[in-house]
Design a protein around this motif. Structure first.
Motif, PDB file in Angstrom:
ATOM      1  N   ARG A   1      -1.987  -1.556  -3.324  1.00 43.08           N
ATOM      2  CA  ARG A   1      -3.365  -2.055  -3.346  1.00 43.08           C
ATOM      3  C   ARG A   1      -3.476  -3.422  -2.690  1.00 43.08           C
ATOM      4  O   ARG A   1      -4.547  -3.812  -2.234  1.00 43.08           O
ATOM      5  CB  ARG A   1      -3.873  -2.135  -4.787  1.00 43.08           C
ATOM      6  N   LEU A   2      -2.362  -4.160  -2.643  1.00 49.17           N
ATOM      7  CA  LEU A   2      -2.376  -5.520  -2.116  1.00 49.17           C
ATOM      8  C   LEU A   2      -1.113  -5.757  -1.303  1.00 49.17           C
ATOM      9  O   LEU A   2      -0.013  -5.472  -1.763  1.00 49.17           O
ATOM     10  CB  LEU A   2      -2.455  -6.538  -3.269  1.00 49.17           C
ATOM     11  N   ALA A   3      -1.287  -6.260  -0.070  1.00 46.62           N
ATOM     12  CA  ALA A   3      -0.142  -6.650   0.751  1.00 46.62           C
ATOM     13  C   ALA A   3       0.196  -8.094   0.441  1.00 46.62           C
ATOM     14  O   ALA A   3      -0.653  -8.979   0.562  1.00 46.62           O
ATOM     15  CB  ALA A   3      -0.480  -6.484   2.226  1.00 46.62           C
ATOM     16  N   SER A   4       1.442  -8.345   0.013  1.00 46.87           N
ATOM     17  CA  SER A   4       1.817  -9.687  -0.421  1.00 46.87           C
ATOM     18  C   SER A   4       3.161 -10.065   0.190  1.00 46.87           C
ATOM     19  O   SER A   4       4.217  -9.659  -0.285  1.00 46.87           O
ATOM     20  CB  SER A   4       1.896  -9.749  -1.955  1.00 46.87           C
ATOM     21  N   ASN A   5       3.102 -10.839   1.274  1.00 43.77           N
ATOM     22  CA  ASN A   5       4.315 -11.342   1.907  1.00 43.77           C
ATOM     23  C   ASN A   5       3.933 -12.499   2.808  1.00 43.77           C
ATOM     24  O   ASN A   5       2.900 -12.447   3.479  1.00 43.77           O
ATOM     25  CB  ASN A   5       5.009 -10.243   2.720  1.00 43.77           C
ATOM     26  N   TRP A   6       4.752 -13.535   2.849  1.00 52.61           N
ATOM     27  CA  TRP A   6       4.370 -14.726   3.611  1.00 52.61           C
ATOM     28  C   TRP A   6       4.283 -14.459   5.109  1.00 52.61           C
ATOM     29  O   TRP A   6       3.609 -15.178   5.845  1.00 52.61           O
ATOM     30  CB  TRP A   6       5.345 -15.864   3.334  1.00 52.61           C
TER      31      TRP A   6
END
Length: 386
Positions: free
Chosen positions: A94-99
């Protein structure tokens, strides 16, 4: 059959050529797509998989339950586009989370027009493919949905992977050069025959001081010899190796001149056919990052990254005499005995079926690029002494 639903997505259907169907929701672009269904067992590396030209005309089923967590970034692309024919996942993140993320996987699939399906039991699909082998498949969503029998007929009308000549569809249109070490000192110059090469393979060579002159799949021996190279690299790629007569002839020309040669994956199969061995279609192939391979010379077992649906057939326990001298099987998969490497004993040539650049995957076999460089160094020294 239970259906896992994702709000906001239209109904979608995965249909296999044997009539098995899986209902879910659309993921990526909507419409219809066709290809050979294969399953990929890696828990990471979806971006590298999607942009690997070797997956051209294949529908990839991800066995990891959740895909898309780290979004999409520019650094991990293995080519300039997504090559898979279709994409099958259980639960989209549901959410893309990576720097490093610059966007979502879903958006990237839409941008490239890749039709996918989500909310299906990918474990059940994988078990079915393990039992029945790789099957032709289709994904249908939106206006493409129709009676299942009609969709099965559409799938069966599509060509399979046996006899598929695809390297020409993924190769670079023109020659280009990857400079050594990003512009540093050049130790060797290598001609890379691009049958669907991954960028990481080129980086592994250039970081070792190799200038790589990339040639399209249609290049001939004259194009190769004009470069005055120290070695030849034959890349990975899609399709049936039995269709690579042109590439095999180029490899034979290099072997006749004793130019050091290294083949990976499809390139391994091309070398095998150039030496006179046969190739065959595996039931469901090797697609993942966790396969044990034994180096028969050292006894060492490496955990390796794979993507191939075909393999070389050669005698396992004896040295074979070929028009280019003696050849031995250097590596073998411990899961099923598939040949994973060849080594020529009388000409400077070696090959690996798996991916020592391992993007994504373990780096156990990265030393294989060092071995190729050492082979070129030894050949150069031999020529100097002569």
């Amino acid at each position: 059959m239970a259906v896992i639903t994702t709000p906001g997505r239209s109904p979608s259907l995965l249909v296999l050529e044997d009539g098995r169907e899986f209902r879910g929701r659309s993921y990526g672009a909507t419409g219809q797509t066709f290809g050979e269904a294969v399953f990929f067992t890696g828990m990471t590396g979806y971006q590298e998989t999607l942009t690997d030209p070797s997956y051209h005309r294949q529908i990839v089923v991800q066995t990891a339950p959740q895909i898309g967590n780290t979004g999409w970034n520019d650094e991990d692309d293995e080519s300039s586009r997504i090559w898979v024919a279709g994409y099958v996942v259980r639960e989209p993140a549901r959410l893309a989370s990576n720097w490093r993320s610059r966007g979502s996987l879903d958006d990237e699939l839409v941008r490239h027009g890749v039709v996918g399906i989500s909310g299906v039991d990918t474990r059940a699909i994988t078990r079915h493919l393990r039992d029945r082998g790789a099957l032709r498949a289709g994904i249908f969503s939106g206006a493409a949905l129709a009676d299942v029998d009609v969709l099965v007929d559409r799938v069966r009308a599509r060509p399979g992977m046996v006899g598929a000549d695809l390297a020409g569809e993924v190769t670079a249109p023109h020659p280009y050069t990857a400079p050594a070490g990003g512009g540093g000192d050049r130790r060797f110059r290598v001609a890379a025959l691009d049958l669907g090469v991954k960028r990481t393979m080129l980086r592994e060579l250039t970081r070792r001081g190799v200038e790589v002159c990339v040639l399209p799949a249609h290049a001939d021996a004259e194009d190769l010899f004009a470069l005055e190279v120290d070695g030849v690299f034959v890349s990975n790629g899609p399709g049936d190796p039995a269709t690579t007569g042109h590439a095999a002839r180029l490899v034979r020309a290099a072997l006749e001149r004793r130019i050091p040669l290294f083949g990976i994956c499809f390139g391994h199969q091309v070398l095998g056919r150039a030496l006179g061995f046969d190739t065959y279609k595996l039931d469901f192939g090797h697609h993942g990052v966790n396969l044990p391979v034994k180096d028969r010379r050292t006894g060492r077992v490496e955990i390796t990254s794979h993507n191939h649906g075909f393999a070389v057939r050669a005698p396992l326990d004896e040295v074979t005499r070929t028009p280019f001298g003696r050849v031995e099987v250097s590596h073998v998969c411990l899961n099923d005995g598939v040949i994973e490497g060849l080594r020529c004993l009388d000409v400077p040539a070696l090959s690996l079926q798996y991916h020592p650049e391992a993007a994504a995957g373990p780096h156990d076999a990265a030393h294989s690029f060092d071995e190729f460089v050492a082979t070129m160094a030894a050949s150069t020294s031999e020529a100097t002494r002569a």
